[in-house]
Design an enzyme around this catalytic site. Structure first.
Site, PDB file in Angstrom:
ATOM      1  N   CYS A 141      51.614  39.379  25.161  1.00 40.60           N
ATOM      2  CA  CYS A 141      53.007  39.479  25.605  1.00 40.60           C
ATOM      3  C   CYS A 141      53.651  40.782  25.127  1.00 40.60           C
ATOM      4  O   CYS A 141      54.739  41.123  25.554  1.00 40.60           O
ATOM      5  CB  CYS A 141      53.821  38.296  25.086  1.00 40.60           C
ATOM      6  SG  CYS A 141      53.814  38.160  23.301  1.00 40.60           S
TER       7      CYS A 141
ATOM      8  N   ASP B 254      54.705  41.427  22.093  1.00 40.01           N
ATOM      9  CA  ASP B 254      55.701  41.229  21.036  1.00 40.01           C
ATOM     10  C   ASP B 254      55.141  41.632  19.673  1.00 40.01           C
ATOM     11  O   ASP B 254      53.950  41.477  19.413  1.00 40.01           O
ATOM     12  CB  ASP B 254      56.155  39.767  21.006  1.00 40.01           C
ATOM     13  CG  ASP B 254      56.927  39.410  22.264  1.00 40.01           C
ATOM     14  OD1 ASP B 254      57.299  40.334  22.997  1.00 40.01           O
ATOM     15  OD2 ASP B 254      57.151  38.221  22.503  1.00 40.01           O
TER      16      ASP B 254
ATOM     17  N   CYS C  64      60.226  37.632  21.916  1.00 38.85           N
ATOM     18  CA  CYS C  64      60.955  36.591  22.641  1.00 38.85           C
ATOM     19  C   CYS C  64      61.818  35.778  21.677  1.00 38.85           C
ATOM     20  O   CYS C  64      61.692  35.884  20.465  1.00 38.85           O
ATOM     21  CB  CYS C  64      59.960  35.684  23.347  1.00 38.85           C
ATOM     22  SG  CYS C  64      59.061  34.635  22.211  1.00 38.85           S
TER      23      CYS C  64
ATOM     24  N   CYS D 219      53.915  31.829  19.814  1.00 40.88           N
ATOM     25  CA  CYS D 219      54.926  32.742  19.246  1.00 40.88           C
ATOM     26  C   CYS D 219      55.105  32.472  17.750  1.00 40.88           C
ATOM     27  O   CYS D 219      55.360  33.397  16.983  1.00 40.88           O
ATOM     28  CB  CYS D 219      56.261  32.564  19.944  1.00 40.88           C
ATOM     29  SG  CYS D 219      56.150  32.521  21.733  1.00 40.88           S
TER      30      CYS D 219
HETATM   31 FE1  FES Z   1      55.399  36.830  22.818  1.00 45.24          FE
HETATM   32 FE2  FES Z   1      56.786  34.728  22.288  1.00 45.24          FE
HETATM   33  S1  FES Z   1      56.248  35.436  24.231  1.00 45.24           S
HETATM   34  S2  FES Z   1      55.863  36.045  20.911  1.00 45.24           S
END
Ligand code: FES
Length: 147
Positions: free
Chosen positions: A33, A35, A59, A103
């Protein structure tokens, strides 16, 4: 779909920021993602976590879990902090939707990475701590290949 606690920690995250000259810093990302989370630990001479701060580029669930994870490790010994798993963080938040469970792994891994950095800087070994991954998605991929 999010609990009140998740919304609260997302909207008012605790312990956001940086610690200058931190005892340990850990950065972990999830390539899937994109992140990223960074945790700063201030650890005193008795191996107690005096302060903790985090920065998350991610997120809402990642922000909420990092916020709760910092609350859970603050004031604990480094060994008690190791026991703070993503499960414990999720329970403290009254749960996360299944698609958001990954996450919460960012927070657990980032704390481990910061403890690892602290151990390396001080030339000590923390019993039970394994070298953390810098990308939590690495492990997932290996598992997929195995089956
Ligand atoms: Fe990447 Fe939540 S979608 S940490």
């Amino acid at each position: 779909m999010y609990t009140e606690k998740v919304m609260d920690h997302f909207q008012n995250p605790r312990n956001v920021g940086e610690i200058e000259g931190a005892s340990g810093v850990g950065t972990v990302g999830n390539a899937k993602c994109g992140d990223i989370m960074r945790i700063y630990l201030d650890i005193d001479e008795n191996q107690m976590i005096r302060d903790v701060k985090f920065k998350t580029f991610g997120c809402g669930a990642a922000v909420a879990t990092s916020s709760m994870a910092t609350e859970l490790v603050k004031g604990k010994s480094i060994y008690d902090a190791l026991q703070v798993t993503n499960k414990a963080v999720m329970e403290a938040l009254d749960g996360l939707p299944p698609v958001k469970v990954h996450c919460s792994l960012l927070a657990e891994e980032a704390i481990h990475a910061a403890l690892w950095d602290y151990a390396e800087k001080n030339g000590i070994k923390i019993e039970g701590l394994e070298k953390p991954k810098s990308d939590i998605h690495e492990g997932e991929e290996e598992e997929e290949e195995e089956y």
